[in-house]
Motif scaffolding. Structure first.
Motif, PDB file in Angstrom:
ATOM      1  N   PRO A 137      18.872 -10.738 -42.006  1.00 33.81           N
ATOM      2  CA  PRO A 137      18.467  -9.849 -40.914  1.00 33.81           C
ATOM      3  C   PRO A 137      19.686  -9.433 -40.096  1.00 33.81           C
ATOM      4  CG  PRO A 137      17.519 -12.069 -40.646  1.00 33.81           C
ATOM      5  CD  PRO A 137      18.472 -12.135 -41.786  1.00 33.81           C
ATOM      6  N   GLN A 154       9.293  -4.595 -43.179  1.00 37.93           N
ATOM      7  CA  GLN A 154       9.822  -5.266 -44.378  1.00 37.93           C
ATOM      8  C   GLN A 154       9.832  -4.357 -45.613  1.00 37.93           C
ATOM      9  OE1 GLN A 154      11.097  -8.589 -44.053  1.00 37.93           O
ATOM     10  NE2 GLN A 154      10.741  -8.032 -41.934  1.00 37.93           N
ATOM     11  N   VAL A 177      16.912  -5.439 -42.628  1.00 39.99           N
ATOM     12  CA  VAL A 177      17.261  -6.598 -43.455  1.00 39.99           C
ATOM     13  C   VAL A 177      18.193  -6.099 -44.556  1.00 39.99           C
ATOM     14  CG1 VAL A 177      16.398  -8.429 -44.966  1.00 39.99           C
ATOM     15  CG2 VAL A 177      15.066  -7.737 -42.960  1.00 39.99           C
ATOM     16  N   GLY A 207      13.312  -3.861 -40.659  1.00 43.90           N
ATOM     17  CA  GLY A 207      13.163  -5.195 -40.071  1.00 43.90           C
ATOM     18  C   GLY A 207      11.759  -5.467 -39.557  1.00 43.90           C
ATOM     19  N   LYS A 228      16.415  -3.020 -36.067  1.00 39.31           N
ATOM     20  CA  LYS A 228      16.455  -4.226 -36.900  1.00 39.31           C
ATOM     21  C   LYS A 228      16.224  -3.858 -38.364  1.00 39.31           C
ATOM     22  CE  LYS A 228      14.853  -7.558 -33.471  1.00 39.31           C
ATOM     23  NZ  LYS A 228      14.817  -6.573 -32.360  1.00 39.31           N
ATOM     24  N   THR A 252      10.725  -6.767 -48.878  1.00 42.12           N
ATOM     25  CA  THR A 252      11.551  -7.980 -48.896  1.00 42.12           C
ATOM     26  C   THR A 252      10.896  -9.078 -49.724  1.00 42.12           C
ATOM     27  OG1 THR A 252      10.557  -8.620 -46.784  1.00 42.12           O
ATOM     28  CG2 THR A 252      12.738  -7.608 -46.685  1.00 42.12           C
TER      29      THR A 252
END
Ligand SMILES: Nc1ncnc2c1ncn2[C@@H]1O[C@H](COP(=O)(O)OP(=O)(O)OP(=O)(O)O)[C@@H](O)[C@H]1O
Ligand SMILES: [Mg+2]
Length: 365
Positions: free
Chosen positions: A243, A359, A282, A356, A280, A228
């Protein structure tokens, strides 16, 4: 010409680690741009290659020689800094000749090298002038020439264009590229101007917090950011990152935001999303891959226009999807106004998914 190899290079300043186990190979004749935010360790890395500061650990090789214990003058490198102090009272010719006189070269050899550098940099007509009689770009070329006459194995450049105005920068950027095309010298070039990096470099080394995050061709860094940080740093405007939660609905995999909007992923993206270490992830999308609809189409998510930024060729709209803001590029004629409700479509073939927790980019299984 020479290859430059960094192996696990470390630099501490007290407890602070400015360069953290950086390993990197700059191929013979390659132009590598070192990019990253302020304070990430670019200049420190360059200074370590130059030998201007001692290393805390690791190895640096230039042209197959371990240079850890070599003085800068013995490393066969030339540096060009942001502040290219020329000798104000010497003519351009003498500025160029000086480093060669210091090395006690014969006069005809010096003359030949100075004239050749002047030809390459197109400053032959300026040789009798003094620095104050030159424009910023011309002075910059003289500074480059001073590095060039030394005919080093490697050029190290630290933001050499940052003192110039926008137009000169663009012009010098092209000239530097041309210069590299002609000479095929190995270049390590520090900049925080991404456009400089993308337009000139064969490869980009993206740093953050002393770590090398990604090292690849500019188009690969752009198309496949490894995490990320790189995704959010490369590209202008940068990739929007949101997110979200991964939700299974029977065989289907959906992404759901805390703000309530959700959409179904393609089979391939569904696999990627499920490979994350938790639910989770992104969601990443570049502005050019997003589409705005005025009404709710299948697969779109609702948002509200926050800011509209026309730039001439393209208009950027910041759209709020709940608490997150994403950036969409639009045709300048596309009718759109702040606070207008809109519906955003993600291009499933172009969206990015990151874990998440770690990353890191999620790859197709
Ligand atoms: N001599 C020094 N003593 C202590 N800390 C230093 C020293 N030089 C650099 N640092 C620290 O090391 C880190 C990396 O600095 P560096 O100059 O390499 O950054 P940079 O990527 O070149 O940033 P910029 O884009 O602002 O030039 C920073 O946190 C900086 O404060
Ligand atoms: Mg710096």
């Amino acid at each position: 010409m020479a290859e430059v190899v960094l192996k696990e290079v470390v630099k501490h300043y007290g407890a602070h680690i400015a360069v953290n186990h950086v390993s990197l190979t700059v191929g013979d004749g390659e132009f590598v741009a070192l990019v990253g935010p302020s304070g990430c360790g670019k200049t420190t890395t360059l200074n370590l290659v130059a030998g201007l500061i001692p290393m805390s650990g690791g190895e640096i090789h230039i042209a197959d020689r371990l240079v850890n214990d070599l003085d800068p003058k013995d490393r066969d490198i030339a540096m060009v800094f942001q502040n290219y102090a020329l000798y104000p009272n010497k003519s351009v010719y003498k500025n160029l000749a000086f480093p060669l006189q210091m090395r006690k070269l014969a006069k005809p050899d010096i003359d030949a090298k100075v004239k050749e550098a002047a030809r390459v940099l197109d400053i032959t007509h300026l040789l009798e002038r003094r620095p104050r009689e030159l424009s910023g770009g011309q002075q910059q070329r003289v500074a480059l020439g001073r590095a060039l006459v030394r005919d080093p194995a490697v050029f190290l450049m630290d933001e050499p264009l940052s003192n110039l105005d926008a137009k000169l920068r663009v012009q010098m950027r092209s000239e530097l590229k041309r210069f590299h095309q002609d000479l095929h010298t190995t270049v390590i070039y520090v900049t925080h101007d991404q456009l400089e990096a993308v337009t000139m470099a064969d490869k980009m080394a993206v740093m953050s917090g002393g770590f090398l995050q990604q090292y690849d061709a500019p188009d690969m860094v752009f198309a496949k950011p490894v995490n990320t940080f790189v995704a959010g740093f490369i590209g202008s405007p940068a990739m929007s990152l949101v997110p979200v939660q991964v939700v299974r609905k029977g065989d289907a995999v959906w992404l759901r935001s805390v703000d309530g909007w959700e959409f179904e992923l393609s089979a391939e993206n569904g696999h990627k999303a499920l490979s994350a270490t938790s639910d989770k992830v992104v969601l990443g999308a570049r502005h050019s891959t997003l589409r705005i609809h005025k009404s709710a189409e299948p697969g779109t998510v609702p948002g509200r226009v926050y800011i509209v930024e026309p730039t001439g060729d393209v208009t950027f709209a910041q759209v709020k999807l709940g608490a997150s803001i994403i950036i969409v590029s639009l045709d300048p004629h596309f009718p759109i106004a702040p606070d207008e409700p809109v519906f955003v479509e993600f291009n499933q073939n172009k969206l990015h998914l990151f874990d998440g927790e770690t990353q890191m980019a999620l790859a197709a299984a």
